[in-house]
Design a protein around this motif. Structure first.
Motif, PDB file in Angstrom:
ATOM      1  N   PRO A   1       0.810  -1.223   0.000  1.00 28.53           N
ATOM      2  CA  PRO A   1       0.000   0.000   0.000  1.00 28.53           C
ATOM      3  C   PRO A   1       0.846   1.278   0.000  1.00 28.53           C
ATOM      4  O   PRO A   1       0.530   2.234  -0.721  1.00 28.53           O
TER       5      PRO A   1
ATOM      6  N   ILE B   1      -4.647   7.833  -4.890  1.00 27.39           N
ATOM      7  CA  ILE B   1      -5.834   7.076  -4.466  1.00 27.39           C
ATOM      8  C   ILE B   1      -5.862   5.709  -5.141  1.00 27.39           C
ATOM      9  O   ILE B   1      -6.091   4.686  -4.493  1.00 27.39           O
ATOM     10  N   ALA B   2      -5.627   5.688  -6.446  1.00 22.70           N
ATOM     11  CA  ALA B   2      -5.623   4.414  -7.178  1.00 22.70           C
ATOM     12  C   ALA B   2      -4.510   3.505  -6.670  1.00 22.70           C
ATOM     13  O   ALA B   2      -4.706   2.294  -6.517  1.00 22.70           O
TER      14      ALA B   2
ATOM     15  N   LEU C   1      -3.188   3.459  -3.680  1.00 25.80           N
ATOM     16  CA  LEU C   1      -3.551   2.970  -2.351  1.00 25.80           C
ATOM     17  C   LEU C   1      -4.569   1.830  -2.443  1.00 25.80           C
ATOM     18  O   LEU C   1      -4.445   0.821  -1.753  1.00 25.80           O
ATOM     19  N   VAL C   2      -5.547   1.983  -3.312  1.00 27.59           N
ATOM     20  CA  VAL C   2      -6.556   0.922  -3.482  1.00 27.59           C
ATOM     21  C   VAL C   2      -5.912  -0.344  -4.032  1.00 27.59           C
ATOM     22  O   VAL C   2      -6.129  -1.449  -3.508  1.00 27.59           O
ATOM     23  N   LEU C   3      -5.108  -0.211  -5.084  1.00 34.41           N
ATOM     24  CA  LEU C   3      -4.446  -1.383  -5.658  1.00 34.41           C
ATOM     25  C   LEU C   3      -3.444  -1.997  -4.689  1.00 34.41           C
ATOM     26  O   LEU C   3      -3.309  -3.219  -4.622  1.00 34.41           O
TER      27      LEU C   3
ATOM     28  N   THR D   1      -3.690  -2.043  -1.513  1.00 30.75           N
ATOM     29  CA  THR D   1      -4.428  -2.729  -0.462  1.00 30.75           C
ATOM     30  C   THR D   1      -5.031  -4.028  -0.987  1.00 30.75           C
ATOM     31  O   THR D   1      -5.086  -5.028  -0.266  1.00 30.75           O
ATOM     32  N   LEU D   2      -5.467  -4.030  -2.234  1.00 33.14           N
ATOM     33  CA  LEU D   2      -6.076  -5.227  -2.803  1.00 33.14           C
ATOM     34  C   LEU D   2      -5.049  -6.308  -3.143  1.00 33.14           C
ATOM     35  O   LEU D   2      -5.372  -7.498  -3.071  1.00 33.14           O
TER      36      LEU D   2
END
Length: 62
Positions: free
Chosen positions: A9, A34-35, A37-39, A41-42
């Motif tokens: 992350p 933002i993108a 951080l999302v990727l 985390t996933l």
């Protein structure tokens, strides 16, 4: 592997912010962060799910 999952992350957040800023300026930096951080985390969640599934298949064969 766990240590990499913890760093994804942060590294994706920074990488997304830098690439977004290079390609699209200040607004792109925000969306890239933002993108990222999302990727970021996933990615560990998907890896954990895949390893858990592989481990379950390995123990079911006994």
């Amino acid at each position: 592997m766990l240590a990499l999952g913890c760093l994804f992350p942060v590294l994706f957040f920074i990488g997304g912010a830098i690439l977004g800023a290079i390609w699209f300026g200040e607004q792109g930096s925000i969306w890239g962060a933002i993108a990222g951080l999302v990727l970021g985390t996933l990615a560990p969640l998907v890896m954990f799910w895949a390893f858990a599934g592989a481990r379950k298949k390995k123990t079911d064969k006994r």
